[in-house]
Design a protein around this motif. Structure first.
Motif, PDB file in Angstrom:
ATOM      1  N   PRO A   1     -34.501  -2.712 -15.851  1.00  0.00           N
ATOM      2  CA  PRO A   1     -35.644  -1.960 -16.394  1.00  0.00           C
ATOM      3  C   PRO A   1     -35.337  -1.447 -17.796  1.00  0.00           C
ATOM      4  N   THR A   2     -36.256  -1.656 -18.710  1.00  0.00           N
ATOM      5  CA  THR A   2     -36.050  -1.230 -20.102  1.00  0.00           C
ATOM      6  C   THR A   2     -36.802   0.049 -20.434  1.00  0.00           C
ATOM      7  N   ARG A   3     -37.719   0.463 -19.569  1.00  0.00           N
ATOM      8  CA  ARG A   3     -38.460   1.706 -19.811  1.00  0.00           C
ATOM      9  C   ARG A   3     -38.241   2.649 -18.638  1.00  0.00           C
ATOM     10  N   MET A   4     -37.739   3.839 -18.933  1.00  0.00           N
ATOM     11  CA  MET A   4     -37.464   4.830 -17.898  1.00  0.00           C
ATOM     12  C   MET A   4     -38.233   6.110 -18.204  1.00  0.00           C
ATOM     13  N   ALA A   5     -38.574   6.858 -17.150  1.00  0.00           N
ATOM     14  CA  ALA A   5     -39.271   8.124 -17.315  1.00  0.00           C
ATOM     15  C   ALA A   5     -38.358   9.138 -18.007  1.00  0.00           C
ATOM     16  N   THR A   6     -38.944   9.999 -18.811  1.00  0.00           N
ATOM     17  CA  THR A   6     -38.187  11.035 -19.504  1.00  0.00           C
ATOM     18  C   THR A   6     -37.624  12.040 -18.509  1.00  0.00           C
ATOM     19  N   GLY A   7     -36.304  12.211 -18.524  1.00  0.00           N
ATOM     20  CA  GLY A   7     -35.659  13.204 -17.674  1.00  0.00           C
ATOM     21  C   GLY A   7     -35.466  12.797 -16.239  1.00  0.00           C
ATOM     22  N   ALA A   8     -35.787  11.537 -15.878  1.00  0.00           N
ATOM     23  CA  ALA A   8     -35.618  11.095 -14.487  1.00  0.00           C
ATOM     24  C   ALA A   8     -35.350   9.595 -14.476  1.00  0.00           C
ATOM     25  N   PRO A   9     -34.467   9.137 -13.578  1.00  0.00           N
ATOM     26  CA  PRO A   9     -34.154   7.709 -13.504  1.00  0.00           C
ATOM     27  C   PRO A   9     -35.228   6.917 -12.772  1.00  0.00           C
ATOM     28  N   ILE A  10     -36.468   6.994 -13.255  1.00  0.00           N
ATOM     29  CA  ILE A  10     -37.594   6.312 -12.633  1.00  0.00           C
ATOM     30  C   ILE A  10     -38.081   5.227 -13.580  1.00  0.00           C
ATOM     31  N   PRO A  11     -38.014   3.945 -13.188  1.00  0.00           N
ATOM     32  CA  PRO A  11     -38.472   2.872 -14.075  1.00  0.00           C
ATOM     33  C   PRO A  11     -39.983   2.902 -14.244  1.00  0.00           C
ATOM     34  N   LEU A  12     -40.428   2.646 -15.477  1.00  0.00           N
ATOM     35  CA  LEU A  12     -41.848   2.634 -15.783  1.00  0.00           C
ATOM     36  C   LEU A  12     -42.406   1.221 -15.824  1.00  0.00           C
ATOM     37  N   SER A  13     -41.548   0.235 -15.853  1.00  0.00           N
ATOM     38  CA  SER A  13     -41.997  -1.149 -15.897  1.00  0.00           C
ATOM     39  C   SER A  13     -42.323  -1.639 -14.496  1.00  0.00           C
ATOM     40  N   GLU A  14     -42.784  -2.879 -14.389  1.00  0.00           N
ATOM     41  CA  GLU A  14     -43.123  -3.444 -13.094  1.00  0.00           C
ATOM     42  C   GLU A  14     -41.902  -3.464 -12.179  1.00  0.00           C
ATOM     43  N   ALA A  15     -42.153  -3.289 -10.891  1.00  0.00           N
ATOM     44  CA  ALA A  15     -41.065  -3.167  -9.908  1.00  0.00           C
ATOM     45  C   ALA A  15     -40.448  -4.538  -9.647  1.00  0.00           C
ATOM     46  N   THR A  16     -39.639  -4.997 -10.604  1.00  0.00           N
ATOM     47  CA  THR A  16     -38.957  -6.276 -10.490  1.00  0.00           C
ATOM     48  C   THR A  16     -37.491  -6.092 -10.858  1.00  0.00           C
ATOM     49  N   THR A  17     -36.599  -6.449  -9.949  1.00  0.00           N
ATOM     50  CA  THR A  17     -35.173  -6.407 -10.228  1.00  0.00           C
ATOM     51  C   THR A  17     -34.460  -7.342  -9.263  1.00  0.00           C
ATOM     52  N   HIS A  18     -33.249  -7.718  -9.622  1.00  0.00           N
ATOM     53  CA  HIS A  18     -32.433  -8.587  -8.766  1.00  0.00           C
ATOM     54  C   HIS A  18     -30.983  -8.183  -8.973  1.00  0.00           C
ATOM     55  N   ILE A  19     -30.371  -7.621  -7.939  1.00  0.00           N
ATOM     56  CA  ILE A  19     -29.013  -7.087  -8.026  1.00  0.00           C
ATOM     57  C   ILE A  19     -28.128  -7.826  -7.029  1.00  0.00           C
ATOM     58  N   GLN A  20     -26.915  -8.184  -7.474  1.00  0.00           N
ATOM     59  CA  GLN A  20     -25.939  -8.815  -6.601  1.00  0.00           C
ATOM     60  C   GLN A  20     -24.572  -8.201  -6.850  1.00  0.00           C
ATOM     61  N   ILE A  21     -23.885  -7.861  -5.776  1.00  0.00           N
ATOM     62  CA  ILE A  21     -22.502  -7.392  -5.871  1.00  0.00           C
ATOM     63  C   ILE A  21     -21.684  -8.161  -4.844  1.00  0.00           C
ATOM     64  N   GLY A  22     -20.398  -8.334  -5.133  1.00  0.00           N
ATOM     65  CA  GLY A  22     -19.552  -9.065  -4.209  1.00  0.00           C
ATOM     66  C   GLY A  22     -18.089  -8.738  -4.405  1.00  0.00           C
ATOM     67  N   ALA A  23     -17.326  -8.846  -3.328  1.00  0.00           N
ATOM     68  CA  ALA A  23     -15.886  -8.603  -3.371  1.00  0.00           C
ATOM     69  C   ALA A  23     -15.215  -9.575  -2.407  1.00  0.00           C
ATOM     70  N   SER A  24     -14.111 -10.173  -2.852  1.00  0.00           N
ATOM     71  CA  SER A  24     -13.428 -11.157  -2.024  1.00  0.00           C
ATOM     72  C   SER A  24     -11.953 -11.209  -2.382  1.00  0.00           C
ATOM     73  N   VAL A  25     -11.183 -11.808  -1.476  1.00  0.00           N
ATOM     74  CA  VAL A  25      -9.756 -12.068  -1.699  1.00  0.00           C
ATOM     75  C   VAL A  25      -9.621 -13.441  -2.334  1.00  0.00           C
ATOM     76  N   SER A  26      -8.866 -13.536  -3.404  1.00  0.00           N
ATOM     77  CA  SER A  26      -8.745 -14.794  -4.143  1.00  0.00           C
ATOM     78  C   SER A  26      -7.764 -15.750  -3.493  1.00  0.00           C
ATOM     79  N   LEU A  27      -8.121 -17.040  -3.555  1.00  0.00           N
ATOM     80  CA  LEU A  27      -7.244 -18.112  -3.091  1.00  0.00           C
ATOM     81  C   LEU A  27      -6.854 -18.985  -4.292  1.00  0.00           C
TER      82      LEU A  27
END
Length: 462
Positions: free
Chosen positions: A432-458
């Motif tokens: 999100p590139t537009r956030m509400a003043t004083g609050a972490p609330i996105p003002l743009s369309e509700a679109t996001t894609h988040i991925q996190i991962g953790a693994s042991v390397s071989l």
């Protein structure tokens, strides 16, 4: 009409409609060209990471994909006292709210959890195994439904609302897959992956048509809707008259089965250039007839005697519209049907075509990725440009810029770290590139894609 009635109608519709399969990208696109993105084979089974891996259970790849043409400021407004008002507040005008809506207002959500996964090199071949859960959910609400909620009967001669194709849905699958990526010729690698899909539960519902004709002396409402549940433990809760009031879940079990195939290839015509293409989710899922529960709502109801009812709010505990509210709740009534059916449906395949060129001994690369999501009735096309930075072997940074259907634009960031004994990955395609003043609330369309991962390397490729 008094706002309480609208709240009940909205609540009734949202509670009884739980709805349909939604196709979505399985992992963050920005990881397509990244060396330390262990699960990029989910976009193209020919792609391989820098090392093999064994995922940390339930944390190997956690993925959340949210897409919508709606935004929070469309439903919340600042009041004169500094507090937020909902769109139903009388100080928010119909024009102020409705002018921001689309003919179709949708939200689609996919959650994917890699419960157990591993990938390993055997010579130049790379093999993967994974067990993952997939949850899809979404809704589509037409403009006229919001117009009815907001305006009611604001015309002295009456109002007519034609609400069609109101849909909501959800399903849950368990996916077990085995894949391989191997060299077939100089600089050409192909990949194939087979998937066994187990259906845990599915709910599909909607209102095909609801026509509300509001006149000073009477209201006529015609409706046609249905709910389909597929699940071993699913059932309806009903009142004494047999009217469906909700959904209950008693036990778990297998309610559907399916098979799917992923195919891909990559080619390096030059040392600094690689082109690739992959298609995923070629397959079907069948849901059992004996686990199907169906409820239907059909008919026309006429309401009279409205001339003696005040349409204004009052300060007493008496609700002059209680009877009308109850009738509207009954209008959204669904009665269980004895007719059931097996459901066989295709998955929504995703096509990825990419090209990457490296410079400065591949310390920097530039990638271009086309993604086509074959969602029935609503295909989605995206073009993503990616800049990859590899300052040292163990760190991979990336930034991206995406055009969604040639209109919506979004930035992305990703970080992959390989510590020899462990691999960490975090990415976001749509920041999100537009956030509400004083609050972490996105003002743009509700679109996001988040991925996190953790693994042991071989080990690396030999």
């Amino acid at each position: 009409m008094k706002q309480t009635a609208f709240n009940y109608i909205l609540g009734a519709l949202i509670v009884v409609f739980t709805v349909g399969t939604v196709g979505a990208q399985q992992v963050a696109k920005i990881g397509y060209f990244m060396d330390h993105s262990t699960h990029k084979h989910l976009m193209n089974p020919a792609l391989v990471p820098s090392r093999g891996y064994i995922s940390i259970p339930a944390l190997g790849s956690v993925d959340l994909d949210l897409r919508s043409n709606l935004s929070l400021p469309q439903f919340l407004y600042p009041g004169s006292n500094g507090q937020l008002m909902t769109f139903l507040h009388e100080d928010v005008t119909p024009q102020q709210f409705l002018s921001q809506l689309n003919p179709e207002n949708y939200l689609r959500l996919q959650q994917r959890f890699s419960l157990l996964s591993a990938g390993a090199y055997f010579g130049s071949s790379f093999w993967t195994f994974e067990v993952a859960s997939r949850i899809n959910a979404g809704f589509s609400i037409p403009y006229d439904f919001f117009a009815f909620l907001k305006k009611g009967m604001d015309n002295a001669q009456g109002n007519r609302y034609e609400i069609r194709d109101l849909k909501m849905g959800a399903d849950a699958l368990i996916e077990t897959s085995v894949g391989s990526s191997f060299v077939v010729a100089d600089n050409i690698r192909v990949g194939v992956k087979g998937k066994l899909l187990i259906g845990a539960a599915k709910a599909v519902g909607g209102m095909d048509e609801m026509i509300i004709d509001m006149r000073p002396d009477k209201w006529t409402v015609s409706s046609n809707g249905s709910i389909n549940l597929y699940g071993a433990g699913f059932g309806f809760t009903k009142n004494a008259e047999g009217v469906v009031e909700g959904v209950e879940f008693a036990s778990s079990g297998t309610s559907g089965m399916g098979l799917a195939l992923d195919l891909g290839a990559s080619w390096k015509p030059l040392d600094f250039l690689e082109v690739s293409a992959g298609i995923t989710d070629l397959g079907r899922v069948s849901w059992k007839k004996d686990h199907n529960r169906v409820a239907r709502a059909q008919g026309t109801v006429t309401y009279t005697g409205l001339e003696n009812i005040s349409m204004d709010d009052n300060d007493t505990d008496e609700d002059p519209l209680k009877d009308i509210t109850d009738q509207f709740m009954e209008l959204a009534q669904f009665k269980e049907s004895s007719t059931t059916a097996k459901l066989s449906e295709s998955l929504s395949p995703t096509l990825n075509i990419g090209a990457e060129a490296g410079v400065l001994d591949n310390k920097v690369s530039f990638g271009l990725l086309y993604t086509g999501r074959m969602i029935p009735g609503n295909p989605l096309n995206e073009l993503t440009g990616v800049i990859n930075l590899r300052p040292i072997e163990h760190i991979n940074l990336a930034t991206s810029y995406t055009l969604i259907d040639g209109v919506q634009k979004s930035f992305g960031l990703a970080l992959g770290v390989n510590l020899v004994v462990a691999n960490l990955f975090i990415a976001c395609d749509y920041i999100p590139t537009r956030m509400a003043t004083g609050a972490p609330i996105p003002l743009s369309e509700a679109t996001t894609h988040i991925q996190i991962g953790a693994s042991v390397s071989l080990g690396k490729m030999k």
